[in-house]
Design a protein around this motif. Structure first.
Motif, PDB file in Angstrom:
ATOM      1  N   MET A   1       0.834  -1.194   0.000  1.00 45.91           N
ATOM      2  CA  MET A   1       0.000   0.000   0.000  1.00 45.91           C
ATOM      3  C   MET A   1       0.874   1.250   0.000  1.00 45.91           C
ATOM      4  SD  MET A   1      -3.447  -0.071   0.384  1.00 45.91           S
ATOM      5  CE  MET A   1      -4.621  -1.371   0.384  1.00 45.91           C
ATOM      6  N   ALA A   2       0.237   2.371  -0.124  1.00 42.85           N
ATOM      7  CA  ALA A   2       0.935   3.647  -0.250  1.00 42.85           C
ATOM      8  C   ALA A   2       1.124   4.323   1.102  1.00 42.85           C
ATOM      9  CB  ALA A   2       0.137   4.557  -1.166  1.00 42.85           C
ATOM     10  N   ALA A   3       2.053   5.245   1.106  1.00 43.19           N
ATOM     11  CA  ALA A   3       2.307   6.050   2.296  1.00 43.19           C
ATOM     12  C   ALA A   3       1.484   7.332   2.194  1.00 43.19           C
ATOM     13  CB  ALA A   3       3.791   6.361   2.402  1.00 43.19           C
ATOM     14  N   LEU A   4       0.648   7.578   3.198  1.00 45.62           N
ATOM     15  CA  LEU A   4      -0.187   8.774   3.225  1.00 45.62           C
ATOM     16  C   LEU A   4       0.598   9.911   3.865  1.00 45.62           C
ATOM     17  CD1 LEU A   4      -3.491   7.133   4.490  1.00 45.62           C
ATOM     18  CD2 LEU A   4      -2.699   7.435   2.139  1.00 45.62           C
ATOM     19  N   HIS A   5       0.555  11.069   3.245  1.00 53.24           N
ATOM     20  CA  HIS A   5       1.286  12.225   3.751  1.00 53.24           C
ATOM     21  C   HIS A   5       0.534  12.859   4.925  1.00 53.24           C
ATOM     22  CE1 HIS A   5       3.335  16.140   3.723  1.00 53.24           C
ATOM     23  NE2 HIS A   5       4.353  15.409   3.300  1.00 53.24           N
ATOM     24  N   ILE A   6       1.277  13.467   5.813  1.00 55.07           N
ATOM     25  CA  ILE A   6       0.691  14.078   7.010  1.00 55.07           C
ATOM     26  C   ILE A   6      -0.345  15.143   6.650  1.00 55.07           C
ATOM     27  CG2 ILE A   6       2.489  15.840   7.299  1.00 55.07           C
ATOM     28  CD1 ILE A   6       2.275  15.204  10.384  1.00 55.07           C
ATOM     29  N   THR A   7      -0.176  15.809   5.512  1.00 56.67           N
ATOM     30  CA  THR A   7      -1.161  16.824   5.117  1.00 56.67           C
ATOM     31  C   THR A   7      -2.520  16.204   4.800  1.00 56.67           C
ATOM     32  OG1 THR A   7      -0.337  16.765   2.840  1.00 56.67           O
ATOM     33  CG2 THR A   7       0.558  18.481   4.291  1.00 56.67           C
ATOM     34  N   ASP A   8      -2.532  14.957   4.328  1.00 65.90           N
ATOM     35  CA  ASP A   8      -3.807  14.276   4.109  1.00 65.90           C
ATOM     36  C   ASP A   8      -4.476  13.933   5.439  1.00 65.90           C
ATOM     37  OD1 ASP A   8      -3.797  14.387   1.382  1.00 65.90           O
ATOM     38  OD2 ASP A   8      -3.591  12.240   1.055  1.00 65.90           O
ATOM     39  N   ILE A   9      -3.686  13.550   6.420  1.00 69.87           N
ATOM     40  CA  ILE A   9      -4.245  13.262   7.748  1.00 69.87           C
ATOM     41  C   ILE A   9      -4.820  14.549   8.336  1.00 69.87           C
ATOM     42  CG2 ILE A   9      -3.776  12.320  10.049  1.00 69.87           C
ATOM     43  CD1 ILE A   9      -3.474  10.281   7.697  1.00 69.87           C
ATOM     44  N   GLU A  10      -4.091  15.664   8.208  1.00 69.94           N
ATOM     45  CA  GLU A  10      -4.576  16.961   8.688  1.00 69.94           C
ATOM     46  C   GLU A  10      -5.882  17.345   7.994  1.00 69.94           C
ATOM     47  OE1 GLU A  10      -1.429  19.646   7.776  1.00 69.94           O
ATOM     48  OE2 GLU A  10      -0.269  19.121   9.558  1.00 69.94           O
ATOM     49  N   ALA A  11      -5.922  17.174   6.681  1.00 73.41           N
ATOM     50  CA  ALA A  11      -7.123  17.524   5.921  1.00 73.41           C
ATOM     51  C   ALA A  11      -8.313  16.684   6.377  1.00 73.41           C
ATOM     52  CB  ALA A  11      -6.882  17.352   4.430  1.00 73.41           C
ATOM     53  N   ALA A  12      -8.079  15.415   6.618  1.00 73.81           N
ATOM     54  CA  ALA A  12      -9.159  14.539   7.085  1.00 73.81           C
ATOM     55  C   ALA A  12      -9.633  14.957   8.473  1.00 73.81           C
ATOM     56  CB  ALA A  12      -8.694  13.082   7.088  1.00 73.81           C
ATOM     57  N   ILE A  13      -8.707  15.294   9.357  1.00 70.81           N
ATOM     58  CA  ILE A  13      -9.085  15.760  10.697  1.00 70.81           C
ATOM     59  C   ILE A  13      -9.938  17.020  10.585  1.00 70.81           C
ATOM     60  CG2 ILE A  13      -8.187  16.833  12.813  1.00 70.81           C
ATOM     61  CD1 ILE A  13      -5.800  14.856  12.603  1.00 70.81           C
ATOM     62  N   ASN A  14      -9.490  17.978   9.791  1.00 72.79           N
ATOM     63  CA  ASN A  14     -10.235  19.230   9.655  1.00 72.79           C
ATOM     64  C   ASN A  14     -11.609  19.022   9.017  1.00 72.79           C
ATOM     65  OD1 ASN A  14      -8.300  20.788  10.907  1.00 72.79           O
ATOM     66  ND2 ASN A  14      -7.180  21.130   9.005  1.00 72.79           N
ATOM     67  N   TRP A  15     -11.687  18.092   8.060  1.00 70.59           N
ATOM     68  CA  TRP A  15     -12.974  17.779   7.446  1.00 70.59           C
ATOM     69  C   TRP A  15     -13.934  17.209   8.492  1.00 70.59           C
ATOM     70  CZ3 TRP A  15     -15.594  13.091   6.435  1.00 70.59           C
ATOM     71  CH2 TRP A  15     -16.692  13.207   5.558  1.00 70.59           C
ATOM     72  N   TRP A  16     -13.454  16.269   9.294  1.00 75.51           N
ATOM     73  CA  TRP A  16     -14.287  15.679  10.336  1.00 75.51           C
ATOM     74  C   TRP A  16     -14.667  16.701  11.397  1.00 75.51           C
ATOM     75  CZ3 TRP A  16     -17.293  11.715  10.294  1.00 75.51           C
ATOM     76  CH2 TRP A  16     -17.033  10.656   9.418  1.00 75.51           C
TER      77      TRP A  16
END
Length: 137
Positions: A1-16
């Motif tokens: 699988m791929a490595a998810l960048h920290i900015t994607d985790i941040e974006a998901a947190i902010n979306w939630w």
């Protein structure tokens, strides 16, 4: 699988956080807590990426819910790989990425999105930004 960048985790947190705001200003929804645990470990360990397979299931599910709200393909209907280019002038993806897009995992797609966005040379980011819904830089 791929490595998810920290900015994607941040974006998901902010979306939630926007989707399920805290009632009392302190307590976060379960999805934010699951993603925040991953994010906190990444920061603590000075990691910029996390393996998609290594994420706890609840965090991965929360990330996938955010991912489902993002644009799928970067295509702007100007595909120069069909004319023999190794890299598409329209979207910035390689020939293999264009050909295999439908079988790529969400993480693999996000890795590609991050790369083409950081490069910013594809026409979708400048000459034909209106086709992608993005303004020209």
């Amino acid at each position: 699988m791929a490595a998810l960048h920290i900015t994607d985790i941040e974006a998901a947190i902010n979306w939630w956080r926007a989707r399920s705001p805290s009632i009392d200003g302190i307590t976060a929804c379960p999805e934010v807590r699951a993603l925040a645990e991953v994010y906190g470990l990444m920061v603590y360990q000075h990691e910029h990426e996390v393996d998609e397979d290594g994420m706890p299931p609840k965090a991965h599910e929360a990330w996938l819910a955010w991912y489902a709200t993002t644009p799928d393909a970067p295509c702007i209907a100007i595909c120069s790989t069909s004319q023999g280019d190794d890299i598409c002038k329209g979207c910035g993806r390689s020939f293999d990425e264009v050909q295999n897009w439908t079988v790529m995992t969400p993480g693999e797609k996000r890795v590609t999105w991050r790369r083409i966005t950081m490069e910013g040379t594809a026409w979708r980011f400048n000459r034909y930004a209106e086709r992608s819904g993005e303004s020209a830089a």
